[in-house]
Design an enzyme around this catalytic site. Structure first.
Site, PDB file in Angstrom:
ATOM      1  N   GLY A 160     -56.725  58.838  -5.022  1.00  0.00           N
ATOM      2  CA  GLY A 160     -57.336  60.114  -4.673  1.00  0.00           C
ATOM      3  C   GLY A 160     -58.559  60.027  -3.792  1.00  0.00           C
ATOM      4  CB  THR A 161     -59.704  57.672  -1.133  1.00  0.00           C
ATOM      5  OG1 THR A 161     -58.438  57.545  -0.495  1.00  0.00           O
ATOM      6  CG2 THR A 161     -59.945  56.457  -2.016  1.00  0.00           C
ATOM      7  CD  GLU A 198     -55.900  58.386   5.805  1.00  0.00           C
ATOM      8  OE1 GLU A 198     -55.746  58.885   4.666  1.00  0.00           O
ATOM      9  OE2 GLU A 198     -55.497  57.236   6.091  1.00  0.00           O
ATOM     10  CG  HIS A 212     -48.384  60.031   8.726  1.00  0.00           C
ATOM     11  ND1 HIS A 212     -47.585  59.524   7.730  1.00  0.00           N
ATOM     12  CD2 HIS A 212     -48.199  59.233   9.808  1.00  0.00           C
ATOM     13  CE1 HIS A 212     -46.929  58.463   8.202  1.00  0.00           C
ATOM     14  NE2 HIS A 212     -47.292  58.260   9.449  1.00  0.00           N
ATOM     15  NE  ARG A 248     -36.600  64.360  -7.368  1.00  0.00           N
ATOM     16  CZ  ARG A 248     -37.367  63.784  -6.460  1.00  0.00           C
ATOM     17  NH1 ARG A 248     -37.907  64.463  -5.499  1.00  0.00           N
ATOM     18  NH2 ARG A 248     -37.616  62.487  -6.551  1.00  0.00           N
ATOM     19  CG  ASN A 298     -48.594  64.718   4.692  1.00  0.00           C
ATOM     20  OD1 ASN A 298     -49.024  64.298   3.617  1.00  0.00           O
ATOM     21  ND2 ASN A 298     -47.969  63.930   5.555  1.00  0.00           N
TER      22      ASN A 298
END
Length: 207
Positions: A12-13, A181, A110, A66, A108
């Protein structure tokens, strides 16, 4: 106020970078309403607890199939009623029903400059291993909206990071986190929270 749910599988950085940015007003007009992990041992859940953020684990491993997991996952998300869902190192495929329901409301991070080193199989250290094997001189990170493909949604922000002589995948991974990031993910959330991102014809525009 933008209500945000963050999905994370590991330490969880990136989650911590978001929490810090909300608390110091780098991200404005935003509240983290929940953290969900597919891993009950994820340190990310501890980070959430320390900051009084609702958190839970929901894992495909705990369901017979699923489809059942997807349904439960979507129901849990609907309970939290987020305006934005943030994937911050989440290693579970997002159900198509969730993508459809929250179209252009899931983002997101990446660890490459998409379209390089992205898509199926490119995650975590594998991205940095591939970049070093190819001998690229510049890497970086990308924040993008999530669609039905893998790393194919509209790009919001990108930041480049230089590769240095002697880099290992681990060293490069850390530099990309610190220099890219942890900067562009909070910035993207702040832009969205303040109505400054719009999507037209598969491309984003920063207003």
């Amino acid at each position: 106020m933008l209500n945000v749910v963050i999905l994370v599988s590991g330490g969880g950085t990136n989650l911590q970078a978001i929490i810090d940015a909300v608390e110091n007003d780098t991200i404005t007009n935003t509240k983290i309403v929940g953290v969900i992990s597919n891993n009950k041992n994820a340190y990310a859940l501890e980070r959430a607890k320390k900051h009084g953020i609702a958190n839970c684990c929901i894992s495909p491993k705990d369901y017979a199939d699923r489809a059942t997991f997807n349904q439960e996952f979507l129901e849990k998300m609907d309970e939290l009623n987020p305006d934005l869902i943030v994937l911050a190192g989440f290693l579970v495929v997002i159900p198509p029903e969730m993508i459809a329901k929250y179209r252009n409301r899931i983002i997101n991070i990446h660890p490459s400059l998409i379209p390089s080193f992205c898509g199926t199989g490119y995650y975590g250290l594998k991205v940095h291993e591939a970049a070093l094997a190819r001998g690229v001189k510049v890497v970086g990170a990308t924040v993008h909206f999530v669609d039905e493909g893998t790393d194919t949604g509209p790009i919001i922000l990108q930041k480049a990071v230089e590769v240095e002589e002697g880099d290992t995948p681990e060293v490069l991974q850390r530099r990309v986190m610190e220099q890219a990031e942890w900067k562009i993910l909070p910035k993207a959330i702040d832009l969205i929270a303040n109505g400054k991102v719009k999507v037209e014809d598969g491309r984003t525009h920063i207003i």
